[in-house]
Design an enzyme around this catalytic site. Sequence first.
Site, short mmCIF file in Angstrom:
data_model
loop_
_atom_site.label_atom_id
_atom_site.label_comp_id
_atom_site.label_asym_id
_atom_site.label_seq_id
_atom_site.Cartn_x
_atom_site.Cartn_y
_atom_site.Cartn_z
N LYS A 30 0.79 -1.04 -0.08
CA LYS A 30 -0.04 0.08 -0.04
C LYS A 30 0.90 1.33 -0.06
CE LYS A 30 -3.50 -2.75 -0.17
NZ LYS A 30 -4.62 -3.01 0.46
C1 LIG Z 1 -5.81 -3.93 0.66
C2 LIG Z 1 -7.27 -3.57 0.84
C3 LIG Z 1 -8.11 -3.94 1.86
C4 LIG Z 1 -7.66 -4.83 2.79
O1 LIG Z 1 -6.59 -4.46 3.62
P1 LIG Z 1 -5.62 -5.49 4.34
O2 LIG Z 1 -4.70 -4.72 5.12
O3 LIG Z 1 -4.91 -6.39 3.36
O4 LIG Z 1 -6.46 -6.31 5.19
C5 LIG Z 1 -9.59 -3.76 1.78
N1 LIG Z 1 -9.85 -3.05 0.84
C6 LIG Z 1 -9.19 -2.77 -0.37
C7 LIG Z 1 -9.92 -1.77 -1.55
C8 LIG Z 1 -7.92 -3.07 -0.41
O5 LIG Z 1 -7.20 -2.61 -1.54
#
Ligand SMILES: *Cc1c(COP(=O)(O)O)cnc(C)c1O
Length: 491
Positions: A294
């Site tokens: 991210k």
């Molecule tokens: C990455 C993501 C999540 C979940 O996050 P995690 O930390 O992997 O649990 C939720 N929604 C979207 C749109 C994402 O890209």
Amino acid sequence: MARDISANLLDMTATLRDVLTVLNRGVFGVVFLVDDDGVMQGLLTDGDIRRALLQKASLSDAAGRFMTRDFVAGSDAFSRQENIRLLTEHVRHLPILDGQGRPVDMISWAEIWRLPVMEPSLGGNELKYVTDCIVSNWISSQGEYVSRFEEIFREYVSTDYALSTSNGTTALHLALAGLGVGPGDQVIVPDLTFGASANAVVHCGANPVFADVDRTTWTIEPSAVEAKITERTKAIMPVHLYGQPCDMAPIREIAKRRGLFIVEDCAEALGAEYKEQKVGRLGDAGCFSFFANKVITTGEGGMVTTDDRALYEKMACLRDHGMSKDKRYWHIYAGFNYRMTNLQAAIGLAQMERVEDFLTYRRTVVERYNEHLSGVAGIILPPAATWAKNVHWLYSIVIDERRSGVDRDNMAAGLSDRGIETRPFFYPLHGQPPYSSDETDRYPVTDWLAPRGLSLPTGNDIRLDEVDRVGMAIKRIVSDARLIRRHMTAP
Ligand SMILES: *Cc1c(COP(=O)(O)O)cnc(C)c1O
């Protein structure tokens, strides 16, 4: 260990069309021409086909006329390391020959040079702060980095509260649970998003109800939201997909008029702005993810932001097993353990110190991609709504094969052959097993975008010459595909 290269071997009677058929299967991106004894005579790649067609060759011409005869080859008598040393950017496919000159294996450039879609950038104070946790013996969720990370984050998004969590999915679950979403309730979620958005709803015992997305922003379409509201609807979950904010004003208006909560899924959009306001403060709660790919990372981690004090306190309690703050081991709720550790928060704090640098550099990367790709036939650039600041978590394009001559999967295979990793868009959620329902609604925009969308390398540390390499590869693949299509359709 040798791989099976038999599909990439053709004899000397092969035509250019035969070679193209093998290349279009996308395995290894090369054809070796061999004589009757299996001895290698030459090789052809997409570049050789292009040169042949530019010289007005026809697809029924013998491939041997256009093959590279003075190829570089490795030997099965050499070690893998010795063979690998023969690869260069211009020698992308190395046949490995036996003592008789017969190809028995191959190594490709893509095996030794990979440009990842995303890589964490950990060159700031991350190591120093993590070391501090270890040296001071504070590694659990009790530790000062947790509150420091929450504070810097809260200030950045400009909300009254920020609550760290173990990941982005638990952030979403905590927000929904905190707002009282439960069995029988419905939450409206875009059809085009990562499954975690809908899973968090399911974990509450509620049902995700899907809404189609907008053609230009790829995010939830406000009129589709309105159409999906029933008396069981409790909340709307706009997802700021790939870093592009949703059109929040109409969504907020609908939520207010119909008495619904808004939980923003900001997992991909830290720092993005809607009309000069950061995402994460545009609804009742904003949920972030700090997974390794991210905008910022803590390895695994998440955050919920809110201005609502009562919601914050309830979520803090739920996060910590539902225990009362005032009476030890007294449970108000059957809560969760969704806490972040001090180690994760130490990384998060160091990442937040650099978030503006990350986002500024990303804009340079995006401009560079745009310079390469604007005007390329059939390549649709990422959303750029005037009312929003897209942070381009992943620089993403949509490929319209009718004009580009190449579909998304063949583009991905062509880039992979050049060592460039990509990521396809998410599948529409509405047809997937955990969410299938008896509804017969259609999602034409998601159904169009999902099989055509492709995310390109967009790490915080990607170099501009790497972006150039991706941009040039895409242009080359499109121009080759169009050239070949003209020959395919020529009389
Ligand atoms: C990455 C993501 C999540 C979940 O996050 P995690 O930390 O992997 O649990 C939720 N929604 C979207 C749109 C994402 O890209």
